[in-house]
Every structure is written in C-alpha cells, then in structure tokens.
Design a protein around this motif. Structure first.
Motif, PDB file in Angstrom:
ATOM      1  N   THR A  58      32.353 -30.881 -70.060  1.00 44.82           N
ATOM      2  CA  THR A  58      32.974 -29.733 -69.403  1.00 44.82           C
ATOM      3  C   THR A  58      34.486 -29.753 -69.599  1.00 44.82           C
ATOM      4  O   THR A  58      35.028 -30.594 -70.312  1.00 44.82           O
ATOM      5  N   LEU A  59      35.164 -28.846 -68.901  1.00 43.48           N
ATOM      6  CA  LEU A  59      36.628 -28.826 -68.904  1.00 43.48           C
ATOM      7  C   LEU A  59      37.193 -29.816 -67.898  1.00 43.48           C
ATOM      8  O   LEU A  59      38.406 -29.890 -67.721  1.00 43.48           O
ATOM      9  N   GLY A  60      36.335 -30.560 -67.255  1.00 42.12           N
ATOM     10  CA  GLY A  60      36.791 -31.621 -66.365  1.00 42.12           C
ATOM     11  C   GLY A  60      37.286 -31.138 -65.024  1.00 42.12           C
ATOM     12  O   GLY A  60      37.965 -31.879 -64.310  1.00 42.12           O
ATOM     13  N   LYS A  61      36.926 -29.904 -64.659  1.00 42.49           N
ATOM     14  CA  LYS A  61      37.359 -29.351 -63.379  1.00 42.49           C
ATOM     15  C   LYS A  61      36.142 -28.934 -62.568  1.00 42.49           C
ATOM     16  O   LYS A  61      35.216 -28.308 -63.097  1.00 42.49           O
ATOM     17  N   GLU A  62      36.149 -29.284 -61.279  1.00 48.44           N
ATOM     18  CA  GLU A  62      35.034 -28.902 -60.417  1.00 48.44           C
ATOM     19  C   GLU A  62      34.970 -27.388 -60.220  1.00 48.44           C
ATOM     20  O   GLU A  62      33.925 -26.783 -60.289  1.00 48.44           O
TER      21      GLU A  62
END
Length: 297
Positions: free
Chosen positions: A75-79
């Motif tokens: 993912t983009l590493g963001k919740e």
C-alpha cells in the motif's frame, strides 16, 4: 534539422495523475531529493494544487512482511488516505505461499472492498515471474470480480537485480488474451520497447498505456524537446500508428520527476485535441472506481 523553440505551457485543465508513488523508503526519498520534492502529504498536496491535479493514483510498495506468513497487499503505507489520493495494491510475490494463499487473497479482498482501492499492481521485472504465470492468476480473477484494472510495470527498471525479460511489453499480450475481461495498463509505455507496447495495446482491446516515467529528475522542457528530439518523435510516431488516444493515460511517476516539467512535456507530445482524454477521461474510464472519489463540480 531545425530545432523548434517551445513556449512554456500554462496548464489549467484538471488532471488525474494515474501513476505516482508515496513511500518513505530510501529509494523514493532519494529520488524525491533529486527532483526537489519531499515525501510528505503536505508537500504532495501543494504540488497537486500548483499543477491542478485533483487526484493521484498511488502504486503500493510498502507493507512487505515475509515473516508474517502471508503476502500482504502493498500500500501507500497510510491507514487513512487524504481525499486527493487512492491506491493500487501491490502484489508481493516473494511472500506468496501455497499453504497461506487463501489468507493472502482474503487480505486483498478486504482492501478491495475499500473505496480508496482502485486497482492492483504487478511489479514485473522486479519480480521474476512472467505476467501470465499462474502465481498471478488468482489476483487477475479478483480484479475481474471487482472490476478494477491491473497496472503492470513494463520496460526499463530502476535497479540491476531486476530482469528485463519479465518486464518486456510483449509478455502482456498473453495475459490479455487469457483474461479478456480484465483491463491491463502497461506502465511507462514499455520504454524503450515503445513499438512493441504499441502493438500490444493496438491488438488487445483490454490493454492501455500509462505515460509515466518517460523522463526523470529536473529538466528544462525546451532543452528536453531539443536534446531528445529523436526520442520524442519516436513516441509520437508510434502513438500516431496506434491511432487511438483513448488508450493513453497520463501518469508522472512522482516523486521521480519534477511535476511541472513532466506535465508540460506530455502536454506537448500529445496533440491538443486529445488532452482531455489523456489527462482526465481515460483514467476515469479505466480506473472506473475513481468516479466515486473525484471532487464534484
């Protein structure tokens, strides 16, 4: 041959950037510095506003967890993503295990039910499998079921450990034939195999081309158009040969390139009558889910 002098382009059309990265990994942080960018949401939002970009589609690279027993969606590493970002889930083949495949697919299913997920991403070349390898088939079936496209890295790679034979655009032909109801996007126009990518897109109704990553860093657009005149003309020739600008989608590969310069470059390569298609409408069609998150007029 006479070198043409190009005026600066003032782009005010709304733009969808169909191929960006947002990761704090060393590779992308260093690439951002080379383009005078920084990898923060505040900086990205500022760049988008300056460039009239209303939505960016990020290619997921973060979240590898080989020790966890399943291949988690990258993912983009963001919740929680801001309203100007959506993502394509990256497939980490190195972590796929037969005994935990169902758990892996369940993890992808859960994220595909989120409105911020608009596609899948295959890192061909970096992953040493042909794109029609059976390891990917369950993901293509999932893409079909959820009506999302699959973006495939094609062409040159950013490190020497990748294998180009897996990233050649001709490999996309076979998977496009075997999965005719899945939309496939060849990232980076298969560069330097632009002629091959053109033929794959021309032959297969379900194959598209994104125009990201055709230049990098900071550059003067006038200089680029003159210094790489043959390269630019080569692209134009094969675009004309394909003869269908509904196949081309704008993407930048941010933060690897100066956004302002890159938009101006693609703006000049694409004939003006097709700007709205390439910079907006084609992305809206191929990544059909983004209609739900695009700002309302």
């Amino acid at each position: 041959m006479r070198h043409l002098i190009y005026k600066e382009v003032n782009v005010r059309m709304k733009i969808i950037d169909s191929h960006i990265h947002f990761s704090n990994s060393e590779h992308f942080v260093n690439a951002a510095k080379n383009s005078e960018h920084i990898v923060t949401l505040e900086h990205l939002e500022m760049i988008f506003q300056q460039s009239n970009i209303v939505l960016g589609i990020g290619m997921g690279v973060d979240g590898k967890d080989p020790a966890g027993g399943i291949s988690k969606p990258l993912t983009l590493g963001k919740e929680g993503l801001p309203p100007f970002l959506v993502q394509c889930l990256g497939i980490d083949t190195a972590a796929i295990r037969k005994e935990t495949l169902n758990d892996t697919l369940d993890a992808f299913e859960r994220m595909l039910n989120e409105k911020t997920t608009v596609g899948l991403k295959v890192y061909a070349g970096y992953q040493h499998f042909y794109v029609n390898d059976e390891i990917y088939h369950p993901f293509y079936e999932m893409a079909e079921a959820h009506d999302v496209p699959v973006v495939i890295h094609t062409g040159d790679t950013a490190n020497s450990k990748a294998l180009l034979k897996y990233a050649h655009p001709l490999t996309v032909d076979e998977v496009a034939v075997n999965f005719p109801r899945v939309r496939f996007v060849m990232a980076h126009y298969g560069n330097p195999w632009i002629a091959d990518a053109t033929e794959v897109a021309r032959k297969n109704e379900n194959v598209y081309v994104d125009l990201s990553g055709l230049a990098e860093g900071i550059f003067n657009v006038n200089w680029f158009m003159q210094h790489y005149e043959d390269y630019v003309n080569h692209m134009r020739m094969w675009m004309t040969y394909l003869g269908n600008y509904e196949k081309f989608i704008y993407g930048s590969d941010w933060p690897l390139v100066s956004m302002k310069a890159y938009i101006s470059l693609i703006w000049r390569i694409i004939p003006v009558e097709y700007h709205e298609l390439v910079f907006w409408k084609n992305a809206e069609s191929v990544f059909s889910r983004i209609k739900e998150v695009l700002p309302k007029e």
